[in-house]
Design an enzyme around this catalytic site. Structure first.
Site, PDB file in Angstrom:
ATOM      1  CB  SER A   1      13.809  18.579  11.756  1.00  0.00           C
ATOM      2  OG  SER A   1      13.953  16.747  10.608  1.00  0.00           O
TER       3      SER A   1
ATOM      4  CD  GLU B   1      22.703   7.922 -16.436  1.00  0.00           C
ATOM      5  OE1 GLU B   1      23.481   8.260 -16.177  1.00  0.00           O
ATOM      6  OE2 GLU B   1      22.993   6.513 -17.163  1.00  0.00           O
TER       7      GLU B   1
ATOM      8  CE  LYS C   1      23.691  10.240  14.601  1.00  0.00           C
ATOM      9  NZ  LYS C   1      22.437  10.094  14.843  1.00  0.00           N
ATOM     10  CG  ASP C   2      25.216  15.434  10.112  1.00  0.00           C
ATOM     11  OD1 ASP C   2      24.466  14.441   9.746  1.00  0.00           O
ATOM     12  OD2 ASP C   2      24.881  17.298   9.939  1.00  0.00           O
TER      13      ASP C   2
ATOM     14  CG  HIS D   1      17.258  25.618  10.343  1.00  0.00           C
ATOM     15  ND1 HIS D   1      18.893  26.171  10.277  1.00  0.00           N
ATOM     16  CD2 HIS D   1      17.559  24.335  10.030  1.00  0.00           C
ATOM     17  CE1 HIS D   1      19.407  25.027  10.195  1.00  0.00           C
ATOM     18  NE2 HIS D   1      19.249  24.616  10.770  1.00  0.00           N
TER      19      HIS D   1
END
Length: 369
Positions: free
Chosen positions: A196, A263, A219-220, A192
């Protein structure tokens, strides 16, 4: 407190051009909360004892539906987090987000902490694969010159992996989860603060932004519901697909598994380690790969450059190939292919970070196509 949340979540100015690839941070944060909540519940009933841990973990599946759900949510949550992490980091590489130093450095530290946390959690069930994975990985510490022996005894707690090691691993696994949570907050702070990147490579400003709440929360939230539905479906219909057969065999120091593999999210690194005959050489190769993966640079070419796309997708293909080779037996021709793929992977990463670079002048780099 409410004003801080409002400024960073509700009224945060966000670029309108951000696609669904920018949902990864929220998805990983959500799954991190699920992992911490389920991990705290499991820590109440887990017994860190080499003679009892295996039976304790198996009893989780028969104590009741709630404990079964919590355990398998914890197992599947790790896989989902690493899938999201690989997509998130791949997007950051593709769009040159590593030029934002604060966000990238903290994010890469988070990736290393995540790998350490996942490995520590893998040891706790104390089955055959987890015991021998701990034995093999800690034995590499002995190969480090000068301090290797002392470092090995300090971490393992003796001359070999024993009950003392298991107690230390359990404590470190619990503590590291909250360190990751704190590092995630720092990562969000730098995000922030510096802003971005975006798929259109548009410079800073408020010409094409919207408030985070309303547009991006929908959207998220939509993506999170899809992932939770997929996770629940996999848990119900194929709960053990991510577990190895050796997960149902108690650890036996006298019996080495025929085929040892970690894994799936460690397979690429495992293939690199095995591709070099020397333990130190394999460790150095992995360290060089991680260093190049972290190395920030300032690219003058955006993601739409044909040459840069070729290098990027070749690196992605090699990473998937190394993941497949890590699951194969260490025999010809897999070892030779692993060695060539590892060297090419390092070369492509060096090209990706080293080419199309301009000196940093404090301003916004000019894009060239």
């Amino acid at each position: 407190m409410l004003s801080v949340v409002r400024q960073n979540v509700v009224d945060l100015p966000t670029k309108l051009s951000l696609s669904y690839f920018w949902c990864g941070g929220f998805m990983m944060s959500s799954f991190l909360m699920i992992q911490i909540a389920s991990g705290v519940i499991l820590s109440f009933i887990y017994v860190a004892d080499s003679a009892m841990s295996f039976g304790c973990v198996l009893d989780f599946t028969s104590e009741g539906l709630f404990v079964w759900l919590v355990r398998y949510m914890h197992i599947w949550g790790v896989s989902f987090m690493f899938v999201l992490f690989f997509v998130h980091m791949g997007r950051a590489l593709y769009y040159s987000s590593y030029s934002k130093l604060g966000v990238w450095n903290v994010g890469f530290i988070l990736y290393l902490l995540m790998m350490a946390e996942a490995f520590l959690g893998y040891i706790l069930p104390w089955h055959q694969m987890s015991y021998w994975a701990a034995t093999v990985l800690t034995s590499m510490l002995n190969s480090i010159p000068l301090v290797g022996g002392s470092l090995y005894k300090f971490i393992v707690g003796g001359f070999s992996v024993t009950n003392v090691t298991l107690v230390r691993v359990f404590s470190a696994h619990v503590c590291l989860a909250f360190i990751i949570l704190g590092a995630s907050v720092v990562h969000l702070f730098y995000l922030h603060k510096g802003g971005s990147n975006n798929p259109l490579f548009m410079s800073g400003g408020y010409s094409d932004v919207v408030l985070f709440h309303g547009f991006f929360t929908n959207k998220d939230g939509f993506v999170l519901l899809l992932l939770l539905f997929l996770c629940a479906s996999l848990m119900m219909f194929s709960p053990d697909i991510v577990l190895d057969v050796e997960s149902y065999i108690q650890a036996d120091p006298l019996v080495t598994p025929i085929s040892m593999k970690p894994e799936w999210y460690f397979l690429a690194f495992y293939a690199m380690l095995r591709s070099v005959e020397s333990k130190v050489g394999g460790l150095v190769l992995v360290i060089v790969f991680l260093f190049l993966l972290w190395l920030p640079s300032f690219n003058s070419s955006c993601s739409y450059s044909l040459g840069r796309q070729l290098v990027f997708w070749s690196s992605v293909a090699l990473f998937f190939l190394l993941g497949y080779l890590g699951a194969c037996h260490p025999e010809a021709p897999f070892v030779l292919i692993s060695k060539l793929s590892s060297l090419l992977m390092v070369l492509f990463l060096a090209m990706f970070k080293g080419l199309w670079v301009i000196p940093y002048s404090g301003g916004v780099p000019r894009l060239s196509y």
